[in-house]
Design a protein around this motif. Structure first.
Motif, PDB file in Angstrom:
ATOM      1  N   HIS A  87      -8.876   0.903  -3.892  1.00 31.48           N
ATOM      2  CA  HIS A  87      -7.840  -0.270  -4.165  1.00 31.48           C
ATOM      3  C   HIS A  87      -8.540  -0.751  -5.575  1.00 31.48           C
ATOM      4  O   HIS A  87      -9.377  -0.964  -5.833  1.00 31.48           O
ATOM      5  CB  HIS A  87      -8.178  -1.570  -3.480  1.00 31.48           C
ATOM      6  CG  HIS A  87      -8.763  -2.528  -3.370  1.00 31.48           C
ATOM      7  ND1 HIS A  87      -9.309  -2.999  -3.549  1.00 31.48           N
ATOM      8  CD2 HIS A  87      -9.630  -1.937  -2.023  1.00 31.48           C
ATOM      9  CE1 HIS A  87     -10.625  -4.107  -3.286  1.00 31.48           C
ATOM     10  NE2 HIS A  87     -10.769  -2.861  -2.775  1.00 31.48           N
TER      11      HIS A  87
ATOM     12  N   ALA B  36       0.827  -1.196  -0.064  1.00 30.19           N
ATOM     13  CA  ALA B  36       0.022   0.022  -0.053  1.00 30.19           C
ATOM     14  C   ALA B  36       1.105   1.264  -0.105  1.00 30.19           C
ATOM     15  O   ALA B  36       1.940   1.091   0.667  1.00 30.19           O
ATOM     16  CB  ALA B  36      -1.086  -0.364   1.309  1.00 30.19           C
TER      17      ALA B  36
ATOM     18  N   THR C  90      -4.093   1.073  -3.126  1.00 27.44           N
ATOM     19  CA  THR C  90      -3.393  -0.289  -2.813  1.00 27.44           C
ATOM     20  C   THR C  90      -3.825  -1.687  -3.111  1.00 27.44           C
ATOM     21  O   THR C  90      -4.871  -1.893  -4.142  1.00 27.44           O
ATOM     22  CB  THR C  90      -3.942  -0.669  -0.625  1.00 27.44           C
ATOM     23  OG1 THR C  90      -3.956  -2.573  -0.628  1.00 27.44           O
ATOM     24  CG2 THR C  90      -5.094  -1.046  -0.832  1.00 27.44           C
TER      25      THR C  90
END
Ligand code: PTR
Ligand code: PTR
Length: 311
Positions: free
Chosen positions: A229, A75, A90
């Motif tokens: 993400h 991350a 991430t």
């Protein structure tokens, strides 16, 4: 924005493609030593998508006996518009990193998680099922217990209101989980406007969540980082964050610089924006946004004008 339109008209698709190729050729801005440590390699979803040492997010050590690599998660902090560490970009959590993911969310006081991939795409697992999927369901992730309190369905996305319980301290917190469902892998969303609405929702929620959940917040004005993400955390994640940065700047001072935004982002999360059409999508979405807001006349850019020089 008028300059941006001129830029796009002048360069047409081919020129934007070259612009992206130039960005892609620039070598990464630092080292990936932590990501490469043998004990950390198993925590990376893709062996070729690593995080830069300088901008990586470190987990707080749980005990003194832990080894030096237990603070690793794939991350990276990314700056937003006038806001340092506005995002954490991430990868889609792996079953063995679910606990680490929730630890990061807790430690960084995250209010919003934005997920721009589906768990399975074209028969392949793109991300682990790291949160309880059904309303009322509770899952156990080591130090944390996560409960899905309520789900709201929208046309292109799904919002789960999660409750995060910290076993060690007995505290509870609320986290909003946004799952954007209509972003195909290897591609870009069909229409920019759906993405623009989604982004507006996320912005709005970060603001209200900050006010209601942390009324005495003294950290950065934008609040804690928004976790974004996809599968690798570079392609779709980079596209979403680029748009968010560019639109915030547009709202503030009326200008945008997509190229510099992406170059800068790549110094914090290497390889952000994976395909040229993701890059091109940023241009189209910013222009569409400006038109929606009446900052540009709808006639200023027609798609046919762009296509003429393409491919
Ligand atoms: N990384 C792949 C390659 O270098 O060929 C290309 C790729 C691009 C793969 C995007 C997957 C991609 O995306 P997503 O999971 O966003 O479809
Ligand atoms: N090794 C993978 C590939 O080349 O396909 C890495 C990768 C996967 C890169 C997905 C990007 C990907 O897309 P996104 O960041 O949008 O999930």
């Amino acid at each position: 924005v008028h300059d941006l339109v001129q830029h796009v008209k002048r360069k047409k698709k081919k020129g934007i493609y070259q612009e992206y190729e130039e960005i892609r050729k620039e070598p990464p801005a630092g080292t990936f030593d932590y990501s490469k440590k043998p004990s950390n390699q198993i925590k990376n979803r893709y062996s070729d998508v690593l995080c830069l040492d300088e901008s990586r997010v470190r987990l707080c050590p749980l005990s003194e006996e832990e080894d030096e690599t237990s603070d690793y998660i794939n991350a990276s902090y990314m700056d937003g518009y006038k806001n340092k560490n506005a995002y954490i970009a991430t990868q889609g959590p792996l079953p063995k990193t679910f606990g680490d993911f929730w630890r990061m969310v807790w430690e960084q006081m995250v209010l919003i998680i934005v997920m721009t991939t589906r768990v399975m795409e074209r028969g392949r697992v793109k991300c682990g099922q790291y949160w309880p999927l059904e309303e009322g369901q509770t899952e156990d992730y080591g130090y944390f217990v996560v409960r899905n309190m309520q789900i709201e369905m929208f046309q292109d996305f799904k919002l789960s209101h999660l409750e995060l319980y910290n076993r060690q301290t007995g505290e509870k917190r609320e986290v909003s989980h946004y799952l954007y469902m209509s972003w195909p892998d290897f591609g870009v969303p069909k229409s920019a406007s759906a993405m623009l609405d989604f982004r507006a929702q996320v912005r709005q929620r970060q603001e209200t969540a900050l006010k209601t959940l942390y009324p005495d917040w003294t950290g950065p004005p934008g609040g804690p980082p928004v976790v974004v993400h996809c599968s690798a955390g570079i392609g779709r994640t980079g596209t979403f964050c680029t748009l968010d940065i560019c639109l915030s700047r547009l709202e503030d001072i009326g200008t945008v610089d997509i190229k510099q935004t992406v170059r800068r982002m790549r110094t914090q999360r290497a390889f952000s924006i994976q395909t040229w059409d993701q890059y091109y999508f940023c241009y189209k979405a910013v222009i569409e946004y400006a038109q929606q807001r009446g900052l540009l006349q709808p006639v200023e850019l027609s798609d046919t004008e762009l296509e003429t020089d393409s491919e």
